[in-house]
Scaffold this active site. Structure first.
Site, PDB file in Angstrom:
ATOM      1  CG  ASP A 487      -2.221  -0.581   1.064  1.00 55.48           C
ATOM      2  OD1 ASP A 487      -2.738  -0.496  -0.047  1.00 55.48           O
ATOM      3  OD2 ASP A 487      -2.753  -1.158   2.033  1.00 55.48           O
TER       4      ASP A 487
HETATM    5  C1  BGC Z   1       0.438   1.204   6.374  1.00 56.97           C
HETATM    6  C2  BGC Z   1       0.125   0.008   5.499  1.00 56.97           C
HETATM    7  C3  BGC Z   1      -1.346  -0.122   5.282  1.00 56.97           C
HETATM    8  C4  BGC Z   1      -1.953   1.183   4.832  1.00 56.97           C
HETATM    9  C5  BGC Z   1      -3.447   1.050   4.754  1.00 56.97           C
HETATM   10  C6  BGC Z   1      -0.226   2.433   5.829  1.00 56.97           C
HETATM   11  O1  BGC Z   1       0.003   3.505   6.692  1.00 56.97           O
HETATM   12  O2  BGC Z   1       1.824   1.370   6.454  1.00 56.97           O
HETATM   13  O3  BGC Z   1       0.665  -1.158   6.098  1.00 56.97           O
HETATM   14  O4  BGC Z   1      -1.591  -1.112   4.322  1.00 56.97           O
HETATM   15  O5  BGC Z   1      -1.614   2.237   5.695  1.00 56.97           O
HETATM   16  O6  BGC Z   1      -4.029   2.174   4.215  1.00 56.97           O
HETATM   17  C1  NOJ Z   2      -1.625  -3.713   5.555  1.00 58.14           C
HETATM   18  C2  NOJ Z   2      -2.821  -3.764   4.654  1.00 58.14           C
HETATM   19  O1  NOJ Z   2      -3.973  -4.156   5.400  1.00 58.14           O
HETATM   20  C3  NOJ Z   2      -2.589  -4.728   3.516  1.00 58.14           C
HETATM   21  O2  NOJ Z   2      -3.688  -4.717   2.637  1.00 58.14           O
HETATM   22  C4  NOJ Z   2      -1.326  -4.394   2.774  1.00 58.14           C
HETATM   23  O3  NOJ Z   2      -1.120  -5.367   1.768  1.00 58.14           O
HETATM   24  C5  NOJ Z   2      -0.135  -4.353   3.729  1.00 58.14           C
HETATM   25  N1  NOJ Z   2      -0.405  -3.471   4.815  1.00 58.14           N
HETATM   26  C6  NOJ Z   2       1.149  -3.920   3.026  1.00 58.14           C
HETATM   27  O4  NOJ Z   2       1.142  -2.577   2.714  1.00 58.14           O
END
Ligand code: BGC
Ligand code: NOJ
Length: 816
Positions: A487
């Protein structure tokens, strides 16, 4: 250093001291009423939706941590001494203390000055309430005159509003106290048809419902004036902060034990029967009173608790292993499976790290969570798949999130995370392999929940593939969109304004950033869909999907290979990411895992080469980091990934979700030794021994362990609600132990560490029970030479489905 131990027999983690490095939590509830509960009774409860129907208040980010909970106070009425049997919030010294987190229940026991208190917290099946069963024992030689106070602080339902809208909320709070039951009814006078209740099995010496009356002016929960003086004030909350507190007096003879039951619950009334008498403002309690009376009885509580245990026996009974490794056994048989069920129920909503007010279920998260629970609750996995698929758009694209209550796609976040649609193929494929239920593929499912737009689920899968195929960049690799699995790799967002969301800010156009990860995922999904098409006799389509997989493989080999590993992506301007041409972020873990999972590079040495690079560049004793070198500063063209200090989260943290992809890849290339080594590096039970470093719960996976660039290397964060749970269960059970559901049957194809002499397992698969024994000479690393199914030799490693009710003995023999 340890703070407790596993009680494997009772499926409990036993915490031996209250001052764990962080609150170590557990979950109550399995259906609609849920709560989190920490080892010092902190936490909160909600009905279905952690934001909109929050029953009790919790203070995130408080100092000290973890304030707000299911608190009790015991007072010695002879001396005035008082304490919390769960240590918090009074934090007085205890002569002993033990918290046992079990499967959907928690038991906290302690003693002080000869008075023992043991509290069991659980949510009975089929109910929207929680029980606190308190046993107080006088272990002194003399009689004891005690007071017991309960306490909860009510949340005014919408947790977000509750924490922000004080100009209104300080004036809306309302309660009723009737027949010694405390009812919380804020906003019941208007549009809410629900209320909470808090009841006690014993006659009351008093009660309180106004927080400041209970605590006293300028006092906290550690020193309530009511408890200090030993008398409640019968306050009735009006505005401010409604709470519930019962005061019970107990005279206990030496050696005497007394059981006191508290019940906290949620109830709804039909709108036209809200008030009793009609026209009044008094809650109609006719429906709820019998429920309260029943659950205050000790025999109902005992039976309800036993039923909960049987529920978990059923869920966990379908996959049990006995291996030479105790950490594997307890994770597979109990804790990892339990965590998967918790992610099924809670998605990413409520934990110590998730405040419960972020809305929505993730499209990709839910599909991946499915991999971990489909064998336990196939019917509910089916429902979940149909819900998720109904949010897909006709383009094949997917809302990134959908709302659990309405089951509709969330417009705020929208779509454009280009890995999303492909996860649906992988989720459905896992379901069909597990259950053999092909009928799901014909199930009519709407697009974007539009009535009339229904098409068979199979068509949705097809559109998922097409979505990728129609969105290719200049190298022929899939366009990444807002982000893929990572993400934080935001290649089409150039944000220089604080607070802008990295995922949804689109301030440039014409982006052609591409993802090698999605390419690998596409190859995997296309092959899975080809197998499904074949099953349905659609050989033409199967051939087409295989050809598409082949073609994408060619593109990866040509443009996705950096020489010693797979590249990660191409950015907005066409520069490679995850390449030795850059001085940072040269190699990323995700494409090494996903490309090999798709079978890319298995035949020509690239897979093995990529995995060697992972070992050399990314593996640490605490797990495999996401990329190296970490980004040292913010890079406008990369987005959120470079917003984190080096070593945390997506910037070179050990993002545990990705590690099992490498374990699986190692198993695929036949390296059981390394696959299992990686498995143990992040296995929470193994890490229990270094709890002072790991700091999160030793019984569940955390999303992240700080990487080698962080000053706190080895420290975990974001425990419980993570895709790590599902993928680790898949890696260990399906690839290392090799018990893998496939379309044609159950494959038994372990890839084990050399030292193992084999293992035993019970696996329920499509209604039949397989008693599996794997035998292998210790010291060898070979694959299965032959299978004996009920004594008969079978070619290959697939055991055909035996039909519901059958018990099948399988012996897998590795000769050398
Ligand atoms: C986090 C990610 C997550 C995302 C969701 C980010 O701040 O680092 O792990 O998937 O937010 O929107
Ligand atoms: C947490 C999110 O819930 C997941 O969808 C994503 O793949 C990982 N972070 C990595 O960014």
């Amino acid at each position: 250093m340890r703070y407790g131990h596993f009680d494997d027999q009772r499926r409990e983690y036993v915490i031996e001291r209250p001052d764990t490095p962080l609150p170590w939590i557990n979950y109550l509830g399995t259906e609609a009423y849920f709560g989190i509960v920490s080892n010092t009774a902190g936490g909160y409860s909600f009905y279905r939706d952690a934001r909109l129907r929050r029953l009790t208040r919790y203070r995130y980010n408080n100092a000290p941590f973890d304030l707000g909970g299911r608190y009790l106070y015991v007072r010695d009425d002879a001396t005035g001494d008082f304490w919390s049997p769960s240590w918090q919030p009074v934090r007085g010294s205890l002569d002993d203390y033990e918290c046992r987190h079990g499967l959907s229940y928690t038991r906290i026991a302690s003693a002080r000055d000869g008075i023992r208190a043991e509290t069991l917290y659980f949510v009975p099946l089929g109910e929207t309430l929680e029980v606190w069963r308190v046993r107080i024992t006088n272990e002194r030689d003399a009689a004891a005159d005690l007071s017991l106070f309960s306490s909860v602080e009510f949340c005014l339902w919408d947790a977000q509003d509750d924490a922000t809208n004080f100009q209104r909320n300080f004036s809306t709070g309302e309660v009723e106290v009737a027949d010694e039951v405390i009812y919380h009814k804020t906003e019941y006078r208007e549009r809410r048809d629900h209320f909470a209740y808090f009841a006690c099995s014993e006659p009351l010496a008093g009660f309180d419902t106004q927080r400041e009356a209970f605590l006293g002016p300028y006092r906290g929960w550690d020193r309530p004036v009511t408890v200090e003086r030993g008398a409640a004030s019968r306050s009735v909350a009006h505005g401010w902060a409604p709470i519930g507190s019962h005061h019970v007096r107990l005279g206990l003879a030496p050696g005497e034990s007394r059981e006191v039951v508290f019940v906290l619950g949620y109830a709804e009334n039909p709108r036209d029967e809200k008030f009793d008498p009609p026209g009044s403002q008094t809650i109609n309690k006719r429906r709820v009173r019998p429920v309260i009376e029943r659950w205050l009885r000790p025999e109902t509580v005992a039976a309800g608790f036993a039923a909960l245990g049987e529920h978990w026996d059923r869920l966990l009974g379908g996959l049990r292993v006995t291996t030479p490794d105790v950490d594997t056994d307890r994770m597979v048989n109990v804790w990892n499976a339990y965590q998967c069920m918790v992610t099924f129920n809670l998605s990413r909503s409520a934990s110590f790290f998730e405040s419960g007010i972020g809305r929505g279920m993730g499209f990709r998260d839910s599909n991946q969570d499915l991999l971990g629970f489909v064998h336990m609750i196939p019917e509910r996995a089916r429902e979940r798949i149909l819900d998720i698929a109904a949010t897909q758009k006709t383009t094949g694209g997917a809302y990134h999130q959908y709302q659990p209550l309405t089951k509709r796609g969330n417009n705020d976040i929208g779509e454009g995370f280009n890995d999303d649609p492909l996860w649906l193929v992988l989720g459905v494929s896992a379901y069909v392999k597990e259950t053999g239920d092909e009928t799901i593929l014909d199930e009519p499912v709407p697009f974007d929940n539009e009535p009339g737009s229904e098409a068979p689920l199979y068509e949705h899968l097809l559109r998922s593939l097409r979505y990728t195929q129609h969105r290719l960049g200049p190298h022929g690799l899939p366009l990444i969109g807002r982000a893929d699995w990572n993400d934080c790799l935001n290649l089409n967002c150039f944000s220089d304004t604080p607070g802008e969301p990295f995922q949804t800010t689109e301030n440039v156009s014409g982006g052609v950033a591409e993802s090698v990860f999605i390419a690998g995922q596409f190859v995997l999904a296309a092959k899975e869909l080809a197998a499904i098409a074949e099953l349905r006799g659609l050989t033409g389509e199967a051939t087409e999907f295989r050809a598409a997989a082949e073609k994408m493989t060619g593109v990866i080999v040509e443009h996705g290979w950096d020489g010693a590993w797979f590249r990660r992506a191409y950015d907005f301007s066409g520069n490679p990411i995850g390449s030795s041409t850059d001085d940072e972020g040269q190699i990323f873990i995700e494409p090494q895992g996903m490309c090999v999972l798709g079978g890319v590079g298995l035949g020509d040495g690239m897979a093995v080469r990529a995995l060697r690079s992972v070992e050399q560049r990314l593996a640490t004793p605490h797990g495999i980091v996401l990329q190296q070198p970490a980004y040292s500063g913010y890079r406008l063209e990369l987005g959120e990934i470079s917003s984190y200090p080096p070593g945390y989260k997506e910037n070179a943290g050990i993002f545990c979700h990705t590690n099992p992809w490498i374990m699986i890849a190692e198993a695929m290339v036949g390296n059981g030794e390394r696959a299992f080594d990686y498995y143990r590096r992040i296995n929470p039970s193994v890490r229990e021994a270094i709890s002072e470093v790991h700091r999160c719960e030793p019984y569940v996976y955390a999303q992240m362990i700080a990487g080698r660039d962080a000053p706190t290397h080895g420290e975990a964060k974001n425990s419980w609600l993570t895709g790590t749970a599902a993928w680790n269960l898949v890696a260990i059970t399906q690839w290392i132990l090799g018990l893998r559901p496939e379309l044609t049957g159950l494959r038994v194809d372990p890839v084990l560490p050399a030292s193992w002499p084999g293992f035993r397992a019970t696996r329920v698969f499509r209604g039949a029970t397989y008693e599996i024994t794997v035998r292998k000479p210790a010291g060898t690393t070979g694959r299965v030479s032959y299978l004996l199914v009920d004594g008969e030799r079978v070619d290959g490693t697939v055991v055909p489905p035996a039909g519901p009710g059958a018990v099948v003995r399988v012996e897998a023999v590795v000769e050398s």
